[in-house]
Scaffold this active site. Structure first.
Site, PDB file in Angstrom:
ATOM      1  N   ASN A 185       0.862  -1.182   0.000  1.00 14.25           N
ATOM      2  CA  ASN A 185       0.000   0.000   0.000  1.00 14.25           C
ATOM      3  C   ASN A 185       0.897   1.230   0.000  1.00 14.25           C
ATOM      4  O   ASN A 185       1.900   1.291   0.720  1.00 14.25           O
ATOM      5  CB  ASN A 185      -0.909   0.025   1.226  1.00 14.25           C
ATOM      6  N   TYR A 189       0.054  10.208   4.081  1.00 15.34           N
ATOM      7  CA  TYR A 189      -0.421  10.447   5.437  1.00 15.34           C
ATOM      8  C   TYR A 189       0.380  11.582   6.068  1.00 15.34           C
ATOM      9  O   TYR A 189       1.504  11.862   5.657  1.00 15.34           O
ATOM     10  CB  TYR A 189      -0.282   9.176   6.299  1.00 15.34           C
ATOM     11  N   ARG A 190      -0.192  12.180   7.073  1.00 17.26           N
ATOM     12  CA  ARG A 190       0.502  13.251   7.780  1.00 17.26           C
ATOM     13  C   ARG A 190       1.524  12.640   8.735  1.00 17.26           C
ATOM     14  O   ARG A 190       1.214  11.686   9.447  1.00 17.26           O
ATOM     15  CB  ARG A 190      -0.523  14.075   8.550  1.00 17.26           C
ATOM     16  N   ARG A 202       0.108   9.495  11.199  1.00 20.50           N
ATOM     17  CA  ARG A 202      -1.328   9.737  11.323  1.00 20.50           C
ATOM     18  C   ARG A 202      -2.062   9.044  10.161  1.00 20.50           C
ATOM     19  O   ARG A 202      -2.319   9.633   9.126  1.00 20.50           O
ATOM     20  CB  ARG A 202      -1.623  11.234  11.324  1.00 20.50           C
ATOM     21  N   TRP A 203      -2.381   7.782  10.353  1.00 22.65           N
ATOM     22  CA  TRP A 203      -3.215   7.111   9.357  1.00 22.65           C
ATOM     23  C   TRP A 203      -4.547   6.733  10.003  1.00 22.65           C
ATOM     24  O   TRP A 203      -4.611   6.183  11.090  1.00 22.65           O
ATOM     25  CB  TRP A 203      -2.529   5.908   8.726  1.00 22.65           C
ATOM     26  N   GLY A 208      -5.321   2.074   4.028  1.00 21.30           N
ATOM     27  CA  GLY A 208      -4.595   0.827   3.806  1.00 21.30           C
ATOM     28  C   GLY A 208      -3.424   0.627   4.748  1.00 21.30           C
ATOM     29  O   GLY A 208      -3.167  -0.487   5.218  1.00 21.30           O
ATOM     30  N   GLU A 249      -0.852   0.851  -5.295  1.00 22.51           N
ATOM     31  CA  GLU A 249      -0.492   2.144  -5.888  1.00 22.51           C
ATOM     32  C   GLU A 249       0.952   2.138  -6.372  1.00 22.51           C
ATOM     33  O   GLU A 249       1.279   2.807  -7.360  1.00 22.51           O
ATOM     34  CB  GLU A 249      -0.678   3.255  -4.859  1.00 22.51           C
ATOM     35  N   ASP A 298      -5.725  21.932   8.953  1.00 23.65           N
ATOM     36  CA  ASP A 298      -6.135  20.883   8.027  1.00 23.65           C
ATOM     37  C   ASP A 298      -6.878  21.465   6.828  1.00 23.65           C
ATOM     38  O   ASP A 298      -7.121  22.670   6.756  1.00 23.65           O
ATOM     39  CB  ASP A 298      -7.015  19.857   8.756  1.00 23.65           C
TER      40      ASP A 298
END
Length: 502
Positions: A185, A189-190, A202-203, A208, A249, A298
């Site tokens: 995957n 993400y942050r 941070r997921w 995934g 991906e 954000d």
């Protein structure tokens, strides 16, 4: 499908930006704390070029040893170029991707031969494993790891600290093998920097990477992870696309780039990483250690609350001899994610039409966070059709699960024109009849308007012309200029007031 040459690396794409006058070096010293974001935002709002800050000033006031690249995808045309096509061919690329998702059986030899581009795209998803790589020209591991060498930005005044915003995070599920790239995957993400060797990942639970983390956690083991900084544009955009969960991906990026992904074994974790990237952070995600992440500004235009997320211990930093650090910011649109989202909307339209054939066009307003509101035009043929389309979008397509407002209009309405939308709502929608409300449906927990995190209502507006049993009244006739009269006016203006005609 490509109109443009392949870009096997970020540098190749930046070379194209330079050749086309879309890259601007910035020689002045610019602090990575707040001010670089301010410059980036001002340039993005004006549709400006890619920026390369050659003298970034670190948080401690020292000069960073590597340039910072921002605004890479600050225009729709550059997003399209990152996918290998001109902007006017995005719809063609969308149709091509829709065919890749659901290919029909060929009808004879001629039809089979015409599908060579699809076969070629499939072949380019096969990775090529390399023995050495530019991204490993320098390898720093163990005590030599120091994240402060990377000029990571602190974007907004209320941010908790430095935040990596354009990482491509690579993971694989427990029980898989490192060489099985098709099971990887890649997500954006942050990543918050804690200290010289730790970051916070941070997921969200539905992503995934988080699913892979749970699979390793069930075995009581840390998750190997590679955080790629400065990937090639095809991988960057593939990692942001809402691809099916069964599609990697990492390998699918080859269909966009026009060349097979070049991968190399990581130095300290059992993963493959992009050979031509700028920087890779290797490490292990703890199965149980967390730290408060945030608050950070954000895409909603608000700061999110601090929440616990997994801690990653970095075991190695590998990079090119002279690396570039790719960065961006997220905030109230316009920002790069909003521009990318607008392009992805155009790519997704053929796939949406394949499932909901009456859809003619669709717009996700960037000002509505690029996904919380949708305006869709349809070829209306029967009563209740607008409501069916609303339910299909919410129920059939996962990417609309967080869309809390849908406006359905007729095909004579431009769904991206606010004046058209307002006219349709004002003249074709009755609040007592044409509003559909749902309760307790999935929602992005960052939506502070929701009564409780993760659950919210949804609303649909049927702003279409009412037909059949939908109304008991004769519907009004839309006023339109006769085509002959319009041609006469255009000819006259061209002679009498050419400045208006142009």
């Amino acid at each position: 499908m490509r109109d443009l040459p392949p870009y096997p690396s970020l540098r190749g794409f930046l070379d194209w930006c330079t050749e086309t006058g879309q890259l601007q070096p910035v020689a002045d010293p610019v602090p990575v704390r707040h001010r670089m974001t301010a410059v980036h935002g001002a340039v993005l709002e004006r549709g400006g070029p890619v920026l390369r800050f050659d003298r970034p000033v670190r948080e401690d006031g020292g000069m960073a040893g590597m340039p910072v690249v921002t605004n890479l995808f600050g225009t729709a045309s550059r997003v399209a170029a990152g996918l290998g096509v001109r902007e006017d061919r995005l719809e063609d690329l969308g149709a091509f991707l829709a065919a890749l998702r659901s290919p029909a059986p060929p009808e004879g030899l001629k039809d089979a031969l015409s599908r060579w581009p699809m076969l070629k795209a499939a072949l380019t998803t096969r990775p090529k494993i390399c023995g050495s790589a530019p991204v490993q020209q320098v390898v720093r591991s163990d005590k030599d790891v120091d994240l402060s060498d990377i000029p990571v930005q602190t974007h907004w005044p209320g941010d908790a600290g430095p935040l990596i915003t354009w990482p491509v995070v690579l993971t694989r599920p427990h029980g898989s093998k490192a060489e099985e790239a098709g099971r990887y995957n890649a997500g954006v993400y942050r990543v918050q920097v804690l200290d010289k060797s730790r970051v916070i990942m941070r997921w969200l639970p539905h992503r995934g990477g988080a699913a892979h983390h749970r699979s390793w956690g069930r075995a009581g083991e840390p998750t190997p992870v590679a955080i790629v900084l400065g990937a090639d544009p095809a991988l960057l955009l593939s990692a942001a696309l809402p691809l099916p969960e069964t599609v990697s991906e990492l390998t699918f990026s080859g269909a966009f780039s026009g060349c097979r992904p070049r991968l190399v074994p990581a130095a300290t974790v059992p993963l493959l990483v992009p050979a031509n990237a700028e920087i890779v952070l290797e490490g292990w995600v703890s199965p149980d250690e967390t730290a408060p992440e945030g608050p950070f500004g954000d895409h909603t235009g608000y700061y999110n609350q601090a929440e616990p997320f997994p801690v990653v211990r970095i075991t190695a930093i590998t990079h090119r001899q002279d690396p570039l650090y790719l960065s961006t910011y997220t905030g109230r649109p316009p920002d790069e994610p909003a521009i990318i989202g607008g392009v992805f909307n155009r790519l997704a339209l053929p796939t949406i039409r394949a499932q909901i054939p009456e859809v003619r066009d669709l717009w996700l307003p960037p000002a509505a966070c690029s996904y919380r509101m949708a305006v869709v035009s349809i070829d209306k043929r029967y009563p209740g059709q607008a409501r069916r389309v609303m339910m299909a979008l919410w129920g059939m397509l996962p990417q609309f699960s967080y869309t809390k407002m849908i406006v359905v209009v007729d095909e004579d309405i431009d769904p991206s024109n606010w004046d058209d939308i307002a006219w349709a709502l004002a003249t074709r929608m009755d609040p007592g009849r044409d509003i559909m409300l749902l309760e307790n449906t999935p929602m992005d927990y960052l939506d502070f308007a929701s009564p409780q995190p993760g659950l919210a209502g949804k609303i649909g507006f049927d702003a279409t012309t009412k037909i059949g049993s939908e109304t008991r009244r004769d519907w009004g006739e839309v006023m339109r200029t006769d085509p002959g009269d319009a041609a006469f006016a255009a000819d006259l203006l061209g002679r009498v007031l050419p400045e208006l005609a142009s």
